[in-house]
Scaffold this motif. Structure first.
Motif, short mmCIF file in Angstrom:
data_model
loop_
_atom_site.label_atom_id
_atom_site.label_comp_id
_atom_site.label_asym_id
_atom_site.label_seq_id
_atom_site.Cartn_x
_atom_site.Cartn_y
_atom_site.Cartn_z
N LEU A 268 0.83 -1.21 0.00
CA LEU A 268 0.00 0.00 0.00
C LEU A 268 0.86 1.26 0.00
CD1 LEU A 268 -2.76 -1.08 2.56
CD2 LEU A 268 -3.00 -0.86 0.09
N ALA A 269 1.99 1.22 0.72
CA ALA A 269 2.87 2.39 0.75
C ALA A 269 3.61 2.59 -0.57
CB ALA A 269 3.88 2.24 1.90
N ALA A 270 3.79 1.52 -1.35
CA ALA A 270 4.53 1.63 -2.61
C ALA A 270 3.70 2.22 -3.73
CB ALA A 270 5.06 0.26 -3.02
N VAL A 271 2.38 2.18 -3.61
CA VAL A 271 1.53 2.68 -4.70
C VAL A 271 1.76 4.16 -4.97
CG1 VAL A 271 -0.86 3.06 -5.40
CG2 VAL A 271 -0.19 0.88 -4.39
N PRO A 272 1.80 5.06 -3.97
CA PRO A 272 2.06 6.47 -4.30
C PRO A 272 3.43 6.71 -4.93
CG PRO A 272 1.13 6.27 -2.09
CD PRO A 272 1.50 4.89 -2.53
N LEU A 273 4.42 5.85 -4.63
CA LEU A 273 5.75 6.04 -5.20
C LEU A 273 5.79 5.72 -6.68
CD1 LEU A 273 7.92 4.48 -2.34
CD2 LEU A 273 7.38 6.90 -2.73
N PRO A 278 9.88 6.23 -12.50
CA PRO A 278 9.58 5.43 -13.70
C PRO A 278 9.00 4.08 -13.32
CG PRO A 278 11.75 6.45 -13.87
CD PRO A 278 11.28 6.68 -12.46
N ALA A 279 7.82 3.81 -13.82
CA ALA A 279 7.13 2.57 -13.47
C ALA A 279 7.61 1.44 -14.36
CB ALA A 279 5.62 2.76 -13.64
N PRO A 280 7.58 0.20 -13.86
CA PRO A 280 7.95 -0.94 -14.70
C PRO A 280 7.00 -1.08 -15.89
CG PRO A 280 7.93 -1.53 -12.37
CD PRO A 280 7.32 -0.18 -12.48
N ARG A 281 7.32 -1.98 -16.78
CA ARG A 281 6.52 -2.16 -17.99
C ARG A 281 5.17 -2.79 -17.64
NH1 ARG A 281 9.63 -1.67 -22.55
NH2 ARG A 281 8.13 -2.90 -23.76
N VAL A 329 -1.75 -3.86 -10.12
CA VAL A 329 -2.79 -2.96 -10.62
C VAL A 329 -2.30 -1.52 -10.58
CG1 VAL A 329 -5.11 -2.09 -10.16
CG2 VAL A 329 -4.65 -4.54 -10.01
N GLY A 330 -1.51 -1.16 -9.56
CA GLY A 330 -0.96 0.19 -9.50
C GLY A 330 -0.06 0.48 -10.69
N ILE A 331 0.78 -0.50 -11.07
CA ILE A 331 1.65 -0.30 -12.24
C ILE A 331 0.82 -0.11 -13.50
CG2 ILE A 331 3.34 -1.45 -13.71
CD1 ILE A 331 4.47 -2.77 -11.19
N LEU A 332 -0.21 -0.93 -13.68
CA LEU A 332 -1.05 -0.81 -14.88
C LEU A 332 -1.75 0.54 -14.92
CD1 LEU A 332 -2.62 -4.40 -14.98
CD2 LEU A 332 -0.77 -3.50 -16.39
N CYS A 333 -2.23 1.00 -13.78
CA CYS A 333 -2.93 2.30 -13.76
C CYS A 333 -1.97 3.44 -14.08
CB CYS A 333 -3.58 2.51 -12.39
SG CYS A 333 -4.97 1.40 -12.06
N VAL A 334 -0.76 3.41 -13.51
CA VAL A 334 0.21 4.47 -13.77
C VAL A 334 0.60 4.49 -15.24
CG1 VAL A 334 2.57 5.22 -13.29
CG2 VAL A 334 1.06 4.56 -11.41
N ARG A 335 0.86 3.31 -15.82
CA ARG A 335 1.22 3.26 -17.24
C ARG A 335 0.09 3.78 -18.12
NH1 ARG A 335 6.48 2.92 -17.91
NH2 ARG A 335 5.93 2.54 -20.09
#
Length: 359
Positions: A268-273, A278-281, A329-335
């Motif tokens: 949960l703490a990693a989502v805002p970061l 740069p987010a992973p692929r 899901v956080g990575i997908l949303c950021v991308r």
């Protein structure tokens, strides 16, 4: 002499004021017959408050709890519900099927109405209760209606070393309306020597009134129950008086230790970061979400298969799976957000970005 005259004048003035007050008070006293009660508010005492509930209510609630020799609790509830002038589609009765880690089996639900109200029954399990909906979604009823709900509760008794216990709330604490008169009859195939009733809010200590006592049946009554007040019945039967199946228990909702909880908190703490760096692929995010889903299904699948969808518990594997799902899901949303932003900037009139990889 001047001092004497001043004292006389002051005494005469005080006496005149007292006489005037006495004369003003006489008409009110003389106008009321002897023994008559003062008018509301005339004596300084406020009139009794108006009843707080003027809308829907349950004027009468009658319950019959029949203990079978097979250890099944057969319940018959007759509910007289006053809808007032507001139109409603029916009533909803909440019957618990889980209390802590203990599971009960609520079966054979049926309903009817002696006043002609729609009595179609639908049951839904949600959290710890079986929601019994009686009525018609396409038809409203008004005024006073009577409903009869019948169902069975299995594994309600708790076996002890020298006796068997039953603890059951006969009317429940989920009603949002007041109940005028409630009556609960307990029937058993053996003499009832130890049966008690407590009325009121949870953990209340108010004893119910005992209306009639017989060797095999006891009636409890209680008046003027406020919303969310019930009647908890406790019955103690001699050992082997009835067949008592063993109770069923399931793991608690949260069975994870500090490891799984810490992993979930870090996710949960990693989502805002992810939005700042740069987010992973996308492939990495999809892989993490899929792996987390598999962990959750593997951990909760046993509980769901054994006791139904509402008996699952959150163990360490389930918590780790939730953590992976959150990060994925956080990575997908950021991308996706960044892709939409870059597409908007590449439109005519926007900032042209060359060589930017958004995949």
């Amino acid at each position: 002499m001047p001092d004497v005259r001043g004292r006389v004048r002051r005494s005469a003035t005080i006496a005149g004021v007292l006489l005037l007050l006495l004369l003003l008070g006489l008409p009110a006293c003389a106008g009321r017959p002897a023994g008559a009660e003062p008018a509301p508010g005339a004596s300084g005492v406020a009139p009794p408050p108006e009843p707080p509930y003027r809308g829907e209510s349950i004027p009468a609630y009658d319950v019959v709890l029949t203990i079978g020799t097979d250890g099944v609790l057969y319940v018959r509830e007759t509910i007289t519900y006053d809808f007032d002038q507001a139109g409603e589609h029916g009533i909803v009765r909440h019957v618990p099927f889980r209390r802590g880690d203990r599971l009960f089996e609520v079966r054979g639900v049926s309903s009817s109405s002696s006043t002609g109200a729609p009595a179609r029954v639908r049951t839904t399990r949600f959290l710890h209760d079986v929601q019994i909906s009686v009525g018609d979604r396409h038809r409203e009823v008004r005024g006073r209606q009577a409903y009869v709900i019948e169902y069975e509760v299995r594994r309600a008794f708790t076996p002890r070393a020298d006796h068997d216990d039953l603890l059951w709330d006969a009317i429940g604490t989920s009603w949002d309306v007041p109940i005028g008169n409630a009556a609960v009859r307990v029937q058993a195939p053996v003499p009832l020597r130890h049966a008690t009733c407590r009325a009121g809010a949870p953990r209340a200590t108010t004893r119910c009134l005992r209306d009639r006592d017989g060797p095999y049946a006891i009636d409890f009554v209680q008046n003027a129950l406020a919303p969310h007040e019930g009647m908890r019945i406790r019955v103690r039967l001699p050992k082997h008086a009835i067949a008592v199946p063993p109770p069923r228990y399931v793991p608690p909702r949260w069975t994870g230790d500090w490891t799984g909880t810490a992993v979930l908190a870090l996710a949960l703490a990693a989502v805002p970061l992810l939005a700042r760096r740069p987010a992973p692929r996308r492939e990495a995010g999809a892989g993490l979400a899929a792996a987390g889903t598999l962990l959750v299904v593997a951990d909760a699948g046993d509980d769901v298969a054994a006791s139904g969808p509402w008996a699952f518990s959150l163990g360490d594997r389930c918590l780790a799976g939730l953590a992976l799902m959150i990060v994925g899901v956080g990575i997908l949303c950021v991308r996706r957000i960044r892709s939409a932003r870059f597409a908007a900037e590449d439109r005519p009139g926007g900032l042209q970005l060359v060589g930017r990889d958004v995949n």
